[in-house]
Design an enzyme around this catalytic site. Sequence first.
Site, PDB file in Angstrom:
ATOM      1  N   LEU A  91       0.262   3.735  -3.086  1.00 24.44           N
ATOM      2  CA  LEU A  91      -0.661   4.724  -3.068  1.00 24.44           C
ATOM      3  C   LEU A  91      -0.275   6.045  -2.703  1.00 24.44           C
ATOM      4  O   LEU A  91      -0.632   6.803  -3.346  1.00 24.44           O
ATOM      5  CB  LEU A  91      -1.883   3.922  -2.399  1.00 24.44           C
ATOM      6  CG  LEU A  91      -3.077   4.211  -2.813  1.00 24.44           C
ATOM      7  CD1 LEU A  91      -4.008   2.904  -2.921  1.00 24.44           C
ATOM      8  CD2 LEU A  91      -4.075   5.126  -2.234  1.00 24.44           C
ATOM      9  N   ARG A  94       0.806  -1.409  -0.020  1.00 23.38           N
ATOM     10  CA  ARG A  94      -0.123  -0.169  -0.104  1.00 23.38           C
ATOM     11  C   ARG A  94       0.875   1.324  -0.046  1.00 23.38           C
ATOM     12  O   ARG A  94       0.358   2.313  -0.125  1.00 23.38           O
ATOM     13  CB  ARG A  94      -1.091   0.015   1.225  1.00 23.38           C
ATOM     14  CG  ARG A  94      -0.629   0.035   2.535  1.00 23.38           C
ATOM     15  CD  ARG A  94      -1.500   0.519   3.622  1.00 23.38           C
ATOM     16  NE  ARG A  94      -2.574  -0.498   3.622  1.00 23.38           N
ATOM     17  CZ  ARG A  94      -2.834  -1.661   4.290  1.00 23.38           C
ATOM     18  NH1 ARG A  94      -1.999  -1.958   5.268  1.00 23.38           N
ATOM     19  NH2 ARG A  94      -3.815  -2.529   4.373  1.00 23.38           N
ATOM     20  N   PHE A 145      -9.977   2.143  -1.590  1.00 24.31           N
ATOM     21  CA  PHE A 145      -9.338   0.729  -1.732  1.00 24.31           C
ATOM     22  C   PHE A 145      -8.171   0.617  -1.010  1.00 24.31           C
ATOM     23  O   PHE A 145      -7.516   1.421  -0.529  1.00 24.31           O
ATOM     24  CB  PHE A 145      -9.533   0.272  -3.008  1.00 24.31           C
ATOM     25  CG  PHE A 145      -8.519   1.208  -4.246  1.00 24.31           C
ATOM     26  CD1 PHE A 145      -7.848   2.132  -3.730  1.00 24.31           C
ATOM     27  CD2 PHE A 145      -8.591   0.740  -5.382  1.00 24.31           C
ATOM     28  CE1 PHE A 145      -6.882   2.785  -4.646  1.00 24.31           C
ATOM     29  CE2 PHE A 145      -7.962   1.528  -6.606  1.00 24.31           C
ATOM     30  CZ  PHE A 145      -7.134   2.611  -5.977  1.00 24.31           C
ATOM     31  N   GLU A 146      -7.441  -0.733  -1.061  1.00 19.57           N
ATOM     32  CA  GLU A 146      -6.229  -1.277  -0.381  1.00 19.57           C
ATOM     33  C   GLU A 146      -6.394  -0.792   1.049  1.00 19.57           C
ATOM     34  O   GLU A 146      -5.296  -0.045   1.502  1.00 19.57           O
ATOM     35  CB  GLU A 146      -4.971  -0.409  -1.080  1.00 19.57           C
ATOM     36  CG  GLU A 146      -4.801  -0.985  -2.447  1.00 19.57           C
ATOM     37  CD  GLU A 146      -3.551  -0.516  -3.206  1.00 19.57           C
ATOM     38  OE1 GLU A 146      -2.684  -0.403  -2.432  1.00 19.57           O
ATOM     39  OE2 GLU A 146      -3.594  -0.739  -4.441  1.00 19.57           O
ATOM     40  N   GLY A 147      -7.423  -0.918   1.826  1.00 21.53           N
ATOM     41  CA  GLY A 147      -7.663  -0.451   2.988  1.00 21.53           C
ATOM     42  C   GLY A 147      -8.322   0.840   3.070  1.00 21.53           C
ATOM     43  O   GLY A 147      -7.534   1.661   2.956  1.00 21.53           O
TER      44      GLY A 147
END
Length: 616
Positions: free
Chosen positions: A301, A298, A428-430
């Site tokens: 990002l 992550r 997204f991605e947490g």
Amino acid sequence: MTTADSVQSSEKMDAVDVVESARETEWVHPSFVAELFLGRVRSDLIFPFPEQGVEDRDIGDALMAKVAQFLKTHLDPEEVDRTRELPQTVIEGLRTLGCFGMKIAEDYEGLGLTQTNYNRVMALIASHCMSTAVWLSAHQSIGVPQPLKMFGTPEQKRKYLPKLAKGAISAFALTESGVGSDPAKVTTTAVLSEDGSTYLLNGEKLWCTNHAVADFIVVVAQTVPKIVAGREKKQLTAFIVERAWPGVEVAYRCDFMGIRGIQNGILRFTNVRVPKENILWEEGRGLKVALMTLNTGRLTLPASCLGAARRCMEICRRWANERVQWGAPIGQHEAIAVRLARMAANIFAMESMTTLACALVDRGETDIRLEAAMAKMFCSETTWELVNDAMQIKGGRGYETAQSLAGRGESPDPIERIMRDVRINTIFEGSSEIMRLFIAREALDPHLTLGGALFDPHADRQAKWQAARRMLKFYAWWYPRQWMPLTTAMPSLPKPLRTHYRFVQRASRRLARTLVHAMGRYGPALERRQMVLWRLVDIGTALFAMAGTCSRAARMVREQRTDRTPLLLADLFCREQRRMITAAFRHAFSRTDATARAVSRHVLEGRLRWLEDDLV
Ligand SMILES: Cc1cc2nc3c(=O)[nH]c(=O)nc-3n(C[C@H](O)[C@H](O)[C@H](O)COP(=O)(O)OP(=O)(O)OC[C@H]3O[C@@H](n4cnc5c(N)ncnc54)[C@H](O)[C@@H]3O)c2cc1C
């Protein structure tokens, strides 16, 4: 308790159980942020600000120059947005440049970039076309190469990594229609054949990025549950699945408000035969594979966010000078000037935080799971605010599409597209909420480890007694220390930053104390007091950002000598953060939370439906 309540509560326990058993519980290396929550500011971990080696920087610079030239001449992001397609020539070009193997080691024919260089390239790509960045990121930040690198067997690595480095595309499939932030409900199943050689995979995965173009996909599925301490425990397992295998079907392509060039949708698996040797790590470790992959994955990002933020800055600097209203360029009206200043300071902070986290990954001597989560959360939220500022600065032209602007002969600045593209980053991605839950859980971990039984309604008296003794012993020396005058050494910092860094050191102790007060005040119910936890996590995040920003500014000023602007940026950023932190401490246990809970109950129970009157 009603039957529905008890089903909900048992589902919740299962969900917590699944995630808890997949948690990475060990802290092999020190973590700046974990220590921060304990009242200790480990300056030694972040001072001097890590500098990229000349050789490594040259490698990154060379690739970035090639990628920039290629994107400029071959990729029109507006066309990607309009057509929802990434041209084949672009994919081929990126393959030739090695962009599909940036994070794959040279031994497996990849470029073997450091995390720092990988992030620099991804920020560059995102500054031009966010869809392209998401393609590449889904492929190598969360797709097959990253978990393969971390958990793959030598055979798996030999089989897949060279293909991926040369341009085979990968994807990561965890989400299902009923499985979003809570992975416990995975319904896709993988059943071992009688001869034990293959698994039969059945189910449907939603929102899988690269689904229609991926050659290889990491799929998380349920395998046979285990009985642990008399209770059935769900087992999630990760597999490498080849899209060409019979039974893998691309069932639907989703259409989104932004990043419209990505291929994302539903993948259906019907009796897909997956060889046993395609398990990643081992049976039952699937969620851990996913969570640990994302721990560093992550970090891409924040790089994408930086790319978008830099583009906004460039557009707004130009426009704020050029656009004259009320007799002056709009950048000279204080309301706009302040927005510009905030954008600059926030970009500096995002860069500092992300560069620091990447450097720590490359150094390999610190645990960065909390730093990465904070960077993801902070950069995605800050970028959203920053794009909002950019939209306001550009006025009506910010709201107009680039194509329409070009159509009437104006500069096609894509603020409207960037706003649509960046919105997904807090989801997204947490999602931001899940990042805060994760950070809060880890921040509380040392205390829970000590006194866990006291907070566990199922623990017996003896366990509670032992926990109480352990806690007494620890807090007897630890707690008074959090009130004592600071004796911690101060890193060498120029004037305005010294005060800010001292604030970080003091606030870290106050944060540690407040966490313990929160545990004492709410006990096990603290888990449900998300607003209290959120404020504490936000304070921790701001302190990490301030510390990183001070460290970087100090290094830059020491090296450049004549340019004092980094000091100014760090000073502005820290002043803003201190204001936020002071307010967050003051309202840590705000009564407004109870009022908000009462209002939300009325909303959920339909008593405020009159607010929805007069809809078409
Ligand atoms: C464009 C796009 C690309 C994606 N790519 C992939 C991919 O490649 N692979 C993949 O597996 N998935 C992918 N996803 C899925 C993505 O990761 C999920 O959207 C994300 O996990 C959130 O799940 P959800 O949308 O179902 O939200 P939900 O889980 O339904 O949550 C809805 C809201 O409630 C909040 N919430 C949930 N639980 C809590 C809680 N306990 N406390 C407080 N708040 C809570 C959430 O933060 C969110 O704001 C993608 C999604 C999109 C839109």
